[in-house]
Design a protein around this motif. Structure first.
Motif, PDB file in Angstrom:
ATOM      1  N   MET A  50      62.294  30.361  13.470  1.00  0.00           N
ATOM      2  CA  MET A  50      63.313  29.646  12.717  1.00  0.00           C
ATOM      3  C   MET A  50      63.569  30.406  11.423  1.00  0.00           C
ATOM      4  SD  MET A  50      63.383  25.658  11.532  1.00  0.00           S
ATOM      5  CE  MET A  50      62.925  25.028  13.125  1.00  0.00           C
ATOM      6  N   GLU A  51      64.846  30.504  11.051  1.00  0.00           N
ATOM      7  CA  GLU A  51      65.148  31.197   9.803  1.00  0.00           C
ATOM      8  C   GLU A  51      65.312  30.209   8.666  1.00  0.00           C
ATOM      9  OE1 GLU A  51      67.555  34.992   9.703  1.00  0.00           O
ATOM     10  OE2 GLU A  51      68.653  33.746   8.268  1.00  0.00           O
ATOM     11  N   PHE A  52      64.737  30.571   7.544  1.00  0.00           N
ATOM     12  CA  PHE A  52      64.824  29.753   6.336  1.00  0.00           C
ATOM     13  C   PHE A  52      65.500  30.540   5.227  1.00  0.00           C
ATOM     14  CE2 PHE A  52      61.465  28.001   8.813  1.00  0.00           C
ATOM     15  CZ  PHE A  52      61.480  26.635   8.543  1.00  0.00           C
ATOM     16  N   GLU A  53      66.211  29.825   4.357  1.00  0.00           N
ATOM     17  CA  GLU A  53      66.789  30.474   3.191  1.00  0.00           C
ATOM     18  C   GLU A  53      66.208  29.822   1.948  1.00  0.00           C
ATOM     19  OE1 GLU A  53      70.934  29.718   3.948  1.00  0.00           O
ATOM     20  OE2 GLU A  53      70.838  27.715   3.057  1.00  0.00           O
ATOM     21  N   PHE A  80      62.392  17.278   9.828  1.00  0.00           N
ATOM     22  CA  PHE A  80      62.578  17.869   8.501  1.00  0.00           C
ATOM     23  C   PHE A  80      61.291  18.461   7.968  1.00  0.00           C
ATOM     24  CE2 PHE A  80      60.595  14.413   6.112  1.00  0.00           C
ATOM     25  CZ  PHE A  80      60.759  13.318   6.939  1.00  0.00           C
ATOM     26  N   PHE A  81      61.467  19.301   6.941  1.00  0.00           N
ATOM     27  CA  PHE A  81      60.398  19.922   6.185  1.00  0.00           C
ATOM     28  C   PHE A  81      60.180  19.136   4.914  1.00  0.00           C
ATOM     29  CE2 PHE A  81      60.027  24.423   7.594  1.00  0.00           C
ATOM     30  CZ  PHE A  81      58.656  24.479   7.441  1.00  0.00           C
ATOM     31  N   THR A  82      58.946  18.913   4.519  1.00  0.00           N
ATOM     32  CA  THR A  82      58.714  18.245   3.239  1.00  0.00           C
ATOM     33  C   THR A  82      57.347  18.661   2.706  1.00  0.00           C
ATOM     34  OG1 THR A  82      58.808  16.110   2.099  1.00  0.00           O
ATOM     35  CG2 THR A  82      57.789  16.116   4.281  1.00  0.00           C
ATOM     36  N   ASN A  83      56.828  17.924   1.733  1.00  0.00           N
ATOM     37  CA  ASN A  83      55.517  18.261   1.169  1.00  0.00           C
ATOM     38  C   ASN A  83      54.788  16.993   0.741  1.00  0.00           C
ATOM     39  OD1 ASN A  83      56.001  17.696  -1.791  1.00  0.00           O
ATOM     40  ND2 ASN A  83      57.642  19.172  -1.402  1.00  0.00           N
ATOM     41  N   PRO A  87      65.653  35.332   2.425  1.00  0.00           N
ATOM     42  CA  PRO A  87      65.343  34.482   3.575  1.00  0.00           C
ATOM     43  C   PRO A  87      63.985  34.820   4.196  1.00  0.00           C
ATOM     44  CG  PRO A  87      67.065  36.051   4.139  1.00  0.00           C
ATOM     45  CD  PRO A  87      66.806  36.215   2.686  1.00  0.00           C
ATOM     46  N   MET A  88      63.524  33.961   5.039  1.00  0.00           N
ATOM     47  CA  MET A  88      62.200  34.094   5.640  1.00  0.00           C
ATOM     48  C   MET A  88      62.290  33.614   7.088  1.00  0.00           C
ATOM     49  SD  MET A  88      58.973  31.640   4.673  1.00  0.00           S
ATOM     50  CE  MET A  88      59.778  30.140   5.263  1.00  0.00           C
ATOM     51  N   LYS A  89      61.562  34.258   7.962  1.00  0.00           N
ATOM     52  CA  LYS A  89      61.472  33.785   9.348  1.00  0.00           C
ATOM     53  C   LYS A  89      60.090  33.208   9.563  1.00  0.00           C
ATOM     54  CE  LYS A  89      64.692  35.803  12.559  1.00  0.00           C
ATOM     55  NZ  LYS A  89      65.583  36.751  11.859  1.00  0.00           N
ATOM     56  N   MET A  90      60.020  32.043  10.172  1.00  0.00           N
ATOM     57  CA  MET A  90      58.718  31.447  10.459  1.00  0.00           C
ATOM     58  C   MET A  90      58.589  31.267  11.963  1.00  0.00           C
ATOM     59  SD  MET A  90      57.032  27.958   8.941  1.00  0.00           S
ATOM     60  CE  MET A  90      57.465  28.303   7.260  1.00  0.00           C
ATOM     61  N   GLU A  91      57.397  31.573  12.477  1.00  0.00           N
ATOM     62  CA  GLU A  91      57.214  31.414  13.907  1.00  0.00           C
ATOM     63  C   GLU A  91      56.544  30.087  14.218  1.00  0.00           C
ATOM     64  OE1 GLU A  91      56.326  34.922  16.592  1.00  0.00           O
ATOM     65  OE2 GLU A  91      54.715  33.528  17.138  1.00  0.00           O
ATOM     66  N   PHE A  92      57.064  29.442  15.233  1.00  0.00           N
ATOM     67  CA  PHE A  92      56.524  28.161  15.674  1.00  0.00           C
ATOM     68  C   PHE A  92      56.038  28.283  17.104  1.00  0.00           C
ATOM     69  CE2 PHE A  92      59.294  27.217  12.233  1.00  0.00           C
ATOM     70  CZ  PHE A  92      58.749  26.111  11.606  1.00  0.00           C
ATOM     71  N   GLU A  93      55.004  27.516  17.431  1.00  0.00           N
ATOM     72  CA  GLU A  93      54.549  27.456  18.819  1.00  0.00           C
ATOM     73  C   GLU A  93      54.690  26.018  19.296  1.00  0.00           C
ATOM     74  OE1 GLU A  93      50.567  28.886  18.319  1.00  0.00           O
ATOM     75  OE2 GLU A  93      49.789  26.922  17.731  1.00  0.00           O
ATOM     76  N   ARG A  94      54.799  25.853  20.601  1.00  0.00           N
ATOM     77  CA  ARG A  94      54.904  24.512  21.178  1.00  0.00           C
ATOM     78  C   ARG A  94      53.585  23.778  21.074  1.00  0.00           C
ATOM     79  NH1 ARG A  94      58.513  23.074  25.045  1.00  0.00           N
ATOM     80  NH2 ARG A  94      57.230  21.209  25.007  1.00  0.00           N
ATOM     81  N   ARG A 111      52.901  22.104   2.135  1.00  0.00           N
ATOM     82  CA  ARG A 111      54.115  21.924   2.944  1.00  0.00           C
ATOM     83  C   ARG A 111      53.804  21.513   4.381  1.00  0.00           C
ATOM     84  NH1 ARG A 111      54.193  26.704  -0.108  1.00  0.00           N
ATOM     85  NH2 ARG A 111      56.053  27.042  -1.383  1.00  0.00           N
ATOM     86  N   PHE A 112      54.666  20.704   4.947  1.00  0.00           N
ATOM     87  CA  PHE A 112      54.532  20.363   6.365  1.00  0.00           C
ATOM     88  C   PHE A 112      55.866  19.978   6.972  1.00  0.00           C
ATOM     89  CE2 PHE A 112      54.810  15.748   5.864  1.00  0.00           C
ATOM     90  CZ  PHE A 112      54.368  15.542   4.560  1.00  0.00           C
ATOM     91  N   PHE A 113      55.874  20.001   8.296  1.00  0.00           N
ATOM     92  CA  PHE A 113      56.991  19.593   9.124  1.00  0.00           C
ATOM     93  C   PHE A 113      56.734  18.187   9.616  1.00  0.00           C
ATOM     94  CE2 PHE A 113      59.144  23.522  10.637  1.00  0.00           C
ATOM     95  CZ  PHE A 113      60.409  22.973  10.648  1.00  0.00           C
ATOM     96  N   ASP A 131      57.249  18.619  18.531  1.00  0.00           N
ATOM     97  CA  ASP A 131      57.288  19.529  19.682  1.00  0.00           C
ATOM     98  C   ASP A 131      56.739  20.902  19.299  1.00  0.00           C
ATOM     99  OD1 ASP A 131      58.833  17.590  21.042  1.00  0.00           O
ATOM    100  OD2 ASP A 131      60.618  18.333  20.008  1.00  0.00           O
ATOM    101  N   TYR A 132      56.914  21.233  18.005  1.00  0.00           N
ATOM    102  CA  TYR A 132      56.539  22.562  17.521  1.00  0.00           C
ATOM    103  C   TYR A 132      55.639  22.432  16.301  1.00  0.00           C
ATOM    104  CZ  TYR A 132      60.399  24.422  20.329  1.00  0.00           C
ATOM    105  OH  TYR A 132      61.222  24.765  21.355  1.00  0.00           O
ATOM    106  N   PRO A 192      57.268  29.978  22.258  1.00  0.00           N
ATOM    107  CA  PRO A 192      57.404  29.969  20.798  1.00  0.00           C
ATOM    108  C   PRO A 192      58.855  30.097  20.352  1.00  0.00           C
ATOM    109  CG  PRO A 192      56.452  32.048  21.551  1.00  0.00           C
ATOM    110  CD  PRO A 192      56.556  31.167  22.747  1.00  0.00           C
ATOM    111  N   MET A 193      59.080  29.846  19.093  1.00  0.00           N
ATOM    112  CA  MET A 193      60.435  29.814  18.536  1.00  0.00           C
ATOM    113  C   MET A 193      60.363  30.397  17.132  1.00  0.00           C
ATOM    114  SD  MET A 193      62.386  26.322  17.348  1.00  0.00           S
ATOM    115  CE  MET A 193      61.171  25.938  16.065  1.00  0.00           C
ATOM    116  N   HIS A 197      51.283  21.182   9.629  1.00  0.00           N
ATOM    117  CA  HIS A 197      51.133  21.797   8.312  1.00  0.00           C
ATOM    118  C   HIS A 197      51.409  23.296   8.291  1.00  0.00           C
ATOM    119  CE1 HIS A 197      49.441  18.045   6.802  1.00  0.00           C
ATOM    120  NE2 HIS A 197      49.005  17.905   8.039  1.00  0.00           N
ATOM    121  N   VAL A 198      52.103  23.703   7.231  1.00  0.00           N
ATOM    122  CA  VAL A 198      52.346  25.124   6.980  1.00  0.00           C
ATOM    123  C   VAL A 198      51.228  25.660   6.090  1.00  0.00           C
ATOM    124  CG1 VAL A 198      53.942  26.801   5.984  1.00  0.00           C
ATOM    125  CG2 VAL A 198      54.835  24.745   7.123  1.00  0.00           C
TER     126      VAL A 198
END
Lengths: 239, 239
Positions: free
Chosen positions: A131-134, A39-42, B128-135, B38-40, B111-112, A128-129, B33-34
């Motif tokens: 991910m879409e966020f809304e 999950f995403f949080t802060n 909406p927003m797209k965010m890129e992740f790396e492994r 914010r963080f995952f 993992d990401y 890489p991947m 961290h984003v």
């Protein structure tokens, strides 16, 4: 003994300051789930909101605290509602908005959530991947749009251009007070027990506080709110 | 009295089981961290890893616990190293890998991670927003590739096809044991005090446990590890 008596006397005074006022306070972070594991949080600890809830209850208010996942115990004489996601928080706030005299939105609600939430754990792939966020629904903005008698207090936790963002937020959200801080400043962070805030009012006035405990900031904030709750046409249950 | 004596006797036995063995244990989630707010992260509570560390120390091992952010206090007689991100955890593990006899990777490492980390709080936009992740680097896999004398234990927290994923992980990571659980099963989740696990060994054998406290699971796991530590060519400091 005399000091104790004076202290009691002062406490007694405080005890009636917010009597019969319904105060809704949000606190802590939200969690936006990707799958059953991630999950995403802060970084919000909830300490600021919990301190406000505790103080408001001591001042005689009828307090409901809507709390995201934090590791704090509920303050005395406060009704606590535990939520997880931004959407759960939004619903919990709006269920209680009509009857509230004051709403203090100290929670750090996620602005974005993953567009898709998976029921099963997502397996990782090579490389890489994207991910879409809304966007989640902006709770403070929605409250501002539907405001009639409520005093609406928002928070702005910024890392730069604090005053600019605070004043913009005051206007765009139709809030009565914005409590702003620079979380990069020593002693003003999320997880500490102190804060350094400035109150921005609709009438253009502002009040900058020095480094204080979160309990003291809570007291100062409630003092700022008092005249607004008791102004004409507001706070029908004025003593 | 007799029961107490027997109990002491048994404890004494346990006290030497892992004497002079260096055990490295990872626990908890990581945070990716984003921006400063914010963080995952994930739901790992760290309880399983902390229970293993505590039990291993009771059995006389020289235990280092590398822990992500959790709200648990350090077990007695355990050296604790606190880390935040997957990369910090990887570095902390590899600094201690050469001299370890056993490595138990119970942490839920991300993992990401976001490909970009912002120094200032990201301002939200409309829509909406797209965010890129790396492994992130796969720590268990890297450990497997560089393994010489160490006993390597990994975890597989799955929501479906548990056995398939466990056996695949055992092989692809060159691990000696995979501890697998289905986190959707009642009593086997991240934050509870119990777990339902199956041990998968390299030789194709497996051992399925019923619902047990995490302390008991820790003990069972150490019993599974013992013959591997003491096998020929391993565990140079055999008593």
């Amino acid at each position: 003994k005399i000091v104790a008596l004076i202290h009691d006397k002062l406490s007694d005074q405080h005890m009636y300051k917010l009597k019969n006022k319904k105060i809704l306070i949000t606190a802590g972070p939200t969690r936006e789930h990707v799958d059953p594991v991630r999950f995403f949080t802060n970084h919000s600890s909830g300490k600021m909101g919990y301190a406000i809830a505790e103080k408001a209850a001591q001042w005689g208010a009828d307090v409901t605290l809507i709390s995201g996942p934090v590791s704090l115990s509920a303050p005395e004489n406060v009704e606590i509602v535990r939520v997880d996601t931004a959407e759960e928080m939004r619903i919990a706030v709006f269920e209680r908005y009509r009857e509230a005299d004051v709403v203090i939105k100290s929670a750090a609600v996620a602005d974005y959530r993953p567009s898709v939430q998976y029921d099963e754990k997502m397996k990782k792939q090579e490389g890489p991947m994207k991910m879409e966020f809304e966007r989640t629904i902006d709770i403070l903005k929605s409250l501002g749009e539907e405001k009639d008698h409520q005093v609406l207090v928002g928070f702005a936790a910024e890392t730069q251009d604090v005053e600019y963002h605070a004043i913009k937020k005051l206007q765009s959200k139709n809030a009565d007070i914005i409590v702003a801080n620079n979380i990069k400043q020593e002693g003003a962070g999320f997880s500490g027990d102190t804060n350094i805030v400035t109150f921005y009012h609709r009438d253009g006035t502002k009040k900058a506080l020095t480094l204080l405990s979160k309990e003291k900031v809570a007291e100062e904030l409630l003092e700022e709110i008092l005249p607004l709750v008791n102004r004409e046409g507001q706070g029908q249950d004025v003593l």
